[in-house]
Design a protein around this motif. Structure first.
Motif, mmCIF file in Angstrom:
data_model
loop_
_atom_site.group_PDB
_atom_site.id
_atom_site.type_symbol
_atom_site.label_atom_id
_atom_site.label_comp_id
_atom_site.label_asym_id
_atom_site.label_seq_id
_atom_site.Cartn_x
_atom_site.Cartn_y
_atom_site.Cartn_z
ATOM 1 N N LEU A 145 77.716 27.807 54.201
ATOM 2 C CA LEU A 145 78.514 28.387 53.126
ATOM 3 C C LEU A 145 77.713 28.455 51.826
ATOM 4 O O LEU A 145 77.662 29.497 51.165
ATOM 5 C CB LEU A 145 79.791 27.566 52.914
ATOM 6 N N ALA A 148 82.426 26.797 45.843
ATOM 7 C CA ALA A 148 82.329 26.518 47.277
ATOM 8 C C ALA A 148 83.120 25.266 47.612
ATOM 9 O O ALA A 148 82.931 24.217 46.987
ATOM 10 C CB ALA A 148 80.869 26.345 47.678
ATOM 11 N N SER A 190 84.954 29.460 53.343
ATOM 12 C CA SER A 190 84.372 29.896 54.614
ATOM 13 C C SER A 190 83.290 30.925 54.337
ATOM 14 O O SER A 190 83.280 31.564 53.281
ATOM 15 C CB SER A 190 85.441 30.502 55.530
ATOM 16 N N VAL A 191 82.406 31.074 55.303
ATOM 17 C CA VAL A 191 81.329 32.056 55.167
ATOM 18 C C VAL A 191 81.901 33.462 55.059
ATOM 19 O O VAL A 191 81.421 34.292 54.274
ATOM 20 C CB VAL A 191 80.356 31.944 56.360
ATOM 21 N N HIS A 217 79.269 18.731 51.808
ATOM 22 C CA HIS A 217 79.029 19.919 52.629
ATOM 23 C C HIS A 217 78.128 19.535 53.796
ATOM 24 O O HIS A 217 76.906 19.461 53.662
ATOM 25 C CB HIS A 217 78.398 21.030 51.801
#
Length: 586
Positions: A231, A156, A205-206, A226
């Motif tokens: 995410l 991530a 990104s999601v 974050h």
């Protein structure tokens, strides 16, 4: 409860239980290290969640850990004085991270095999302790060596720029390992293991995380960067069809900002370590200096550096820490950076007003039937819409103490969200009778009214305090029916005396003679552990819901009840001047 098992060698003599406790090592992991000729590390983490030894059928499989270490040994360091050398994890990395995570397994009927018990790993430690290399090794292992067909493993990143910082070190590990050249193909944005059809890539990104999400593994580096949790949370929900997924988070500390995804994860690990919550699928370790180590000369002592840095002496080196410490002496800003990045101290941290030690010491036994007809004082904390509502009864005794009872409710539709915030414990509390679910998705005051009516009949209720700011039709109806409701304003002047009195009683009480007998109610204990307080210039205190990590409704109701009990009872001792009262900071 299951019984932990492992294959033991009669030639290995383990340290005694006291020494294992000091080192914070399980017998199984200690045995593994000694049986493999690996010295026991003497750098225990500040926080360590329980290993899943109590899971039914739990088994420590040394071969699983051997396989991980063999795979790591095929990788090569890519930077510094060890560049080109095999990547051999340090004893502390094996003892406190790799062995507990990869060694503990249980039988899974669906998989027809043993699977890992731990599915979520959290590691927090200061800079220069090899966290990125460790994270990269885990990512490559999950992709190419974990025996999973079609494994999708992701990292991530908050944006494309950070994606490069995350991906490049892992790509270099794969590129520069001679043993991997025939098996792994590193590309510009993806590392592929053709034989198993598996790959590793970075998502920022999601939408990327959701695309074909059937994740076997994920790694998150520097969780505190974050700002948006979406995410990471999307990645965590994308592993449902895998039998032994692993989400690994390795991070440094943040400054202490509240209610971020980092803050929630870190606090959850602490609560698991303290036994406030239970989740055998999550394992976490945190290395950091103590809060008191930020003052005076403590930040500049080697013993403090060793406490926070398990790799001290190798990485970070003594010379590196001395240079950083020299800079830290020169300005407050540099000192704050040193405390956070090199000692793991969150530089903005709330005061902990009630310690779990004093709370647990006073648990005692509470027999509700024996309290029938006794004088009682209530505190009511009502949820405005869809969260917790709490009613606390304080029943005074003749020795200056109290028996404590709670009634707590949450809407049925809120239980899933509450489970997520409590590692699934909310449903357990419901089954145990400590928490009642009410129909629908908002607070059902009819249910609460019925319970209050029953309690009014059962006890000699002198008063029920409530927050007038949150007055509802329920409080209006109860007042109209003659219930002894009293407005208790939620400011410093009103709440400081009862909160100080609660702390005084808890500090004074003992396991043999508890003064706040609460029976160990687990919902209340969770709320106590979440409690943050506000202080004004005159050193008055009050519960601070906005700053508290999670819900504190049980405590808020208790303090309101204490305000009523103190006003209406003869004052036996002073709540304003007690030399034992103190702020407890962790």
């Amino acid at each position: 409860m299951g019984r932990a098992t492992t294959t033991r060698s009669p030639d290995v003599e383990l340290p005694d239980a006291e020494e294992l406790e000091r080192l914070n090592l399980s017998p199984e992991v200690a045995w593994y290290l000694l049986s493999r000729g690996i010295p026991l590390p003497d750098c225990p983490p500040r926080w360590k969640t329980p290993e899943p030894r109590t899971v039914a059928g739990a088994w420590f499989d040394p071969a699983r850990v051997d396989k991980v270490l063999t795979a790591f040994g095929k990788l090569r360091h890519t930077q510094g004085q060890w560049a080109g050398q095999p990547l051999r994890p340090d004893p502390w990395q094996i003892a406190y991270i790799l062995a507990p995570v990869f060694g503990w397994v249980r039988w899974d009927d669906d998989a027809g095999d043993y699977v890992r018990i731990v599915n979520s790993l959290y590691v927090e430690l200061p800079r220069k302790n090899g966290k990125s290399t460790l994270l990269g090794g885990i990512a490559i292992y999950l992709t190419a060596a974990d025996g999973e067909r079609g494994a999708q493993v992701v990292a991530a990143a908050t944006n494309e720029r950070q994606a490069g910082f995350v991906f490049q070190p892992i790509k270099q590990l794969a590129e520069r390992a001679p043993a991997l050249k025939k098996h792994v193909k590193p590309y510009k944005k993806r590392i592929v293991h053709p034989k198993s059809g598996s790959y590793f890539e970075v998502v920022s990104s999601v939408a990327d995380a959701q695309h074909g999400a059937n994740l076997h593994g994920a790694v998150v580096d520097e969780l505190h960067v974050h700002k948006d949790p979406e995410l990471v949370e999307t990645i965590e929900t994308g592993t449902g069809s895998r039998t032994q997924p692993l989400i690994a988070i390795i991070t440094t500390a943040d400054k202490g900002k509240r209610n971020t995804i980092y803050d929630r994860k870190r606090r959850r690990i602490e609560q698991l370590a303290r036994g406030v919550l239970t989740d055998t699928s999550t394992y976490g370790v945190v290395w950091c200096a103590d809060w008191e180590d930020q003052h005076g000369e403590a930040p500049f002592l080697e013993e403090t550096w060793r406490k926070a840095n398990p790799g001290y002496g190798i990485s970070p080196t003594r010379a590196y820490m001395m240079r950083a410490a020299t800079e830290a002496r020169q300005s407050p800003a540099d000192l704050a950076k040193f405390l956070r990045l090199h000692l793991g101290i969150r530089t903005k941290q709330e005061t902990r007003y009630i310690s779990l030690e004093s709370w647990d010491r006073n648990a005692g036994l509470v027999d509700e039937r024996a309290l029938a007809g006794r004088e009682a004082y209530g505190g009511l904390d009502l949820a405005s819409t869809s969260d917790l509502s709490a009613l606390c009864w304080l029943v005074p005794d003749d020795n200056g103490g109290y028996d404590v009872l709670w009634r707590m409710w949450t809407p049925e539709a809120n239980l899933e969200a509450l489970d997520k915030r409590t590692a699934g414990m909310a449903s357990v509390w419901v089954r145990q009778g400590h928490l009642t679910t009410t129909p629908g998705n908002v607070a059902d005051y009819d249910w609460i009214r019925q319970q209050i009516d029953r309690d009014l009949a059962a006890f000699n209720v002198r008063s029920i305090g409530f927050d007038p700011w949150n007055a509802t039709q329920l409080t209006n109806d109860l007042t109209a029916a003659g219930a002894p409701l009293i407005k208790v304003r939620q400011g410093f002047i009103t709440l400081s005396p009862p909160l100080k009195e609660l702390q005084r009683l808890l500090l004074k009480g003992t396991a043999e003679e508890p003064l706040v007998r609460h029976g160990g109610n687990p919902v209340a204990r969770w709320c106590v552990d979440n409690l943050a307080v506000s202080l004004d210039p005159a050193e008055n205190v009050k519960p601070d819901k906005a700053s508290s990590a999670e819900k504190i409704d049980a405590v808020a109701a208790m303090v309101t009840a204490m305000a009523e009990a103190m006003v209406r009872e003869p004052v036996r001792t002073s709540a304003y001047a007690d030399e034992n009262a103190e702020l407890i900071v962790i």
